[in-house]
Design a protein around this motif. Structure first.
Motif, PDB file in Angstrom:
ATOM      1  N   PHE A 209       0.755  -1.126  -0.105  1.00 19.53           N
ATOM      2  CA  PHE A 209       0.088   0.114  -0.001  1.00 19.53           C
ATOM      3  C   PHE A 209       0.806   1.174  -0.036  1.00 19.53           C
ATOM      4  N   ALA A 210       0.988   1.892  -1.101  1.00 20.10           N
ATOM      5  CA  ALA A 210       1.773   3.018  -1.167  1.00 20.10           C
ATOM      6  C   ALA A 210       0.809   4.140  -1.486  1.00 20.10           C
ATOM      7  N   VAL A 211       1.223   5.386  -0.970  1.00 20.63           N
ATOM      8  CA  VAL A 211       0.243   6.685  -1.191  1.00 20.63           C
ATOM      9  C   VAL A 211       1.236   7.398  -2.422  1.00 20.63           C
ATOM     10  N   GLY A 212       0.402   7.820  -3.544  1.00 17.58           N
ATOM     11  CA  GLY A 212       0.787   8.377  -4.662  1.00 17.58           C
ATOM     12  C   GLY A 212       1.715   9.672  -4.579  1.00 17.58           C
ATOM     13  N   GLY A 213       1.553  10.125  -3.325  1.00 12.68           N
ATOM     14  CA  GLY A 213       2.542  11.206  -2.880  1.00 12.68           C
ATOM     15  C   GLY A 213       3.952  10.935  -2.922  1.00 12.68           C
TER      16      GLY A 213
ATOM     17  N   PHE B 124       7.498  -1.061 -13.447  1.00  7.92           N
ATOM     18  CA  PHE B 124       6.423  -0.033 -13.568  1.00  7.92           C
ATOM     19  C   PHE B 124       5.744  -0.557 -14.888  1.00  7.92           C
ATOM     20  N   ASN B 125       6.822  -0.287 -15.930  1.00  3.83           N
ATOM     21  CA  ASN B 125       6.318  -1.040 -17.342  1.00  3.83           C
ATOM     22  C   ASN B 125       5.615  -2.009 -17.370  1.00  3.83           C
ATOM     23  N   SER B 126       6.015  -3.142 -16.762  1.00  4.75           N
ATOM     24  CA  SER B 126       5.653  -4.501 -16.962  1.00  4.75           C
ATOM     25  C   SER B 126       4.068  -4.380 -16.383  1.00  4.75           C
ATOM     26  N   LEU B 127       3.846  -3.669 -15.368  1.00  4.65           N
ATOM     27  CA  LEU B 127       2.493  -3.596 -15.013  1.00  4.65           C
ATOM     28  C   LEU B 127       1.486  -2.788 -15.760  1.00  4.65           C
ATOM     29  N   GLY B 128       2.042  -2.092 -17.141  1.00  4.54           N
ATOM     30  CA  GLY B 128       1.297  -1.398 -17.508  1.00  4.54           C
ATOM     31  C   GLY B 128       1.143   0.243 -17.305  1.00  4.54           C
ATOM     32  N   GLY B 129       2.037   0.489 -16.081  1.00  7.65           N
ATOM     33  CA  GLY B 129       1.855   1.845 -15.761  1.00  7.65           C
ATOM     34  C   GLY B 129       0.492   2.118 -14.856  1.00  7.65           C
ATOM     35  N   PHE B 130      -0.021   3.181 -14.655  1.00  7.63           N
ATOM     36  CA  PHE B 130      -1.127   3.622 -13.952  1.00  7.63           C
ATOM     37  C   PHE B 130      -2.357   3.276 -14.868  1.00  7.63           C
TER      38      PHE B 130
ATOM     39  N   LYS C  96      -0.364  -4.407  -6.655  1.00  8.92           N
ATOM     40  CA  LYS C  96       0.080  -5.445  -7.496  1.00  8.92           C
ATOM     41  C   LYS C  96       1.335  -5.992  -7.460  1.00  8.92           C
ATOM     42  N   ILE C  97       2.109  -5.060  -6.657  1.00 11.18           N
ATOM     43  CA  ILE C  97       3.613  -5.403  -6.450  1.00 11.18           C
ATOM     44  C   ILE C  97       3.777  -6.437  -5.446  1.00 11.18           C
ATOM     45  N   LYS C  98       4.941  -7.498  -5.716  1.00 11.48           N
ATOM     46  CA  LYS C  98       5.013  -8.559  -5.049  1.00 11.48           C
ATOM     47  C   LYS C  98       5.508  -8.212  -3.729  1.00 11.48           C
ATOM     48  N   PRO C  99       4.839  -8.470  -2.536  1.00 10.37           N
ATOM     49  CA  PRO C  99       5.309  -7.963  -1.067  1.00 10.37           C
ATOM     50  C   PRO C  99       7.089  -7.840  -0.885  1.00 10.37           C
ATOM     51  N   ASN C 100       7.501  -8.993  -1.463  1.00  3.40           N
ATOM     52  CA  ASN C 100       8.984  -9.106  -1.168  1.00  3.40           C
ATOM     53  C   ASN C 100       9.847  -8.148  -2.196  1.00  3.40           C
ATOM     54  N   LYS C 101       8.956  -7.287  -2.743  1.00  7.24           N
ATOM     55  CA  LYS C 101       9.567  -6.415  -3.753  1.00  7.24           C
ATOM     56  C   LYS C 101       9.258  -4.691  -3.458  1.00  7.24           C
TER      57      LYS C 101
END
Length: 252
Positions: A165-169, A178-184, A199-204
């Motif tokens: 859970f990351a805030v966009g700030g 980022f690109n592999s996820l297709g960006g926002f 969508k990020i793997k927790p260990n990353k």
């Protein structure tokens, strides 16, 4: 007392410590001239920041006032460029077009970085541990609502092992990840930051134990109850893509 401020002497060789080859900063902005002026001037003071590109994705409607503030801010160490804005998801994506650095930092226009070595330290952590996304703790610059952010620290810690859970700030991404996820998702109108970070793997995923500061305007404008309610609803709908494409009265 290093004679060369962007180099470090290690094991008999100089290592280039400049962030310009590693990092691009993207900031969506709308009618926030005086605020982003302060944000840019603080970025300009970061360690080894010389030559870093800062892409401001501007969608202001204030007859050029914000762009004037951007262009007249004191930023002799960074290269500030203005690109097309839009809703935050699209604005952030616009800022990443044509960039080549391995890391991209998404900041909000009202994020104030006061610790001079923070960006350098975080990029080094990303490299060392092959993280895909990292963020920081947040507090308000006026001290109001800090108990909310302190509570969020606990929630963030408890959920990072299952759903980051990351805030966009403040979102520091490995650009390939980022690109592999297709960006926002450009259709997202609400909580696009959480939608992508989940969508990020927790260990990353990594939360830096340092603080950046922001304004308390969101809580003042929308109310504490609304903000907390929508945070909870976002978590429960983390796998429901349609939820994030609705505005939920956030922009009204």
């Amino acid at each position: 007392n290093n004679k060369y401020p962007y180099q470090k002497f290690t094991s008999g060789i100089f290592i280039d410590m400049s962030l310009s080859k590693d990092l691009t900063i993207v900031i969506p902005c709308k009618n926030e001239g005086l605020i982003i002026k302060k944000t840019l001037e603080l970025i300009n003071l970061q360690s080894n920041i010389k030559g870093v590109n800062v892409m401001v994705a501007d969608s202001s409607t204030d007859d050029g006032f914000t762009q004037k503030c951007i262009l007249t801010s004191f930023h002799n160490n960074i290269n500030v460029k203005i690109v097309k804005g839009g809703f935050p998801a699209q604005a952030r994506n616009n800022g990443t077009k044509k960039i080549k650095t391995p890391y991209v930092l998404f900041l909000d226009a009202d994020i104030f970085i006061r610790e001079f070595s923070l960006l350098m330290d975080m990029v080094e952590q990303m490299k060392k541990n092959d993280y895909h996304l990292s963020t920081t703790k947040m507090r308000t610059d006026d001290g109001e609502y800090n108990y909310v952010y302190q509570s969020f620290d606990v929630i963030q810690y408890l959920t990072k092992f299952s759903t980051p859970f990351a805030v966009g700030g403040f979102m520091l991404f490995n650009r390939e990840a980022f690109n592999s996820l297709g960006g926002f998702n450009p259709d997202d109108r609400f909580a696009e930051d959480y939608h992508l970070s989940s969508k990020i793997k927790p260990n990353k995923f990594y939360v830096e134990d340092k603080i950046v500061y922001t304004t308390s305007r969101r809580f003042k404008n929308k109310g504490l109850f609304y903000m907390v309610k929508m945070m909870i609803k976002s978590w429960f709908n983390r796998n429901n893509d349609e939820f994030f494409t609705k505005e939920h009265n956030y922009w009204t």
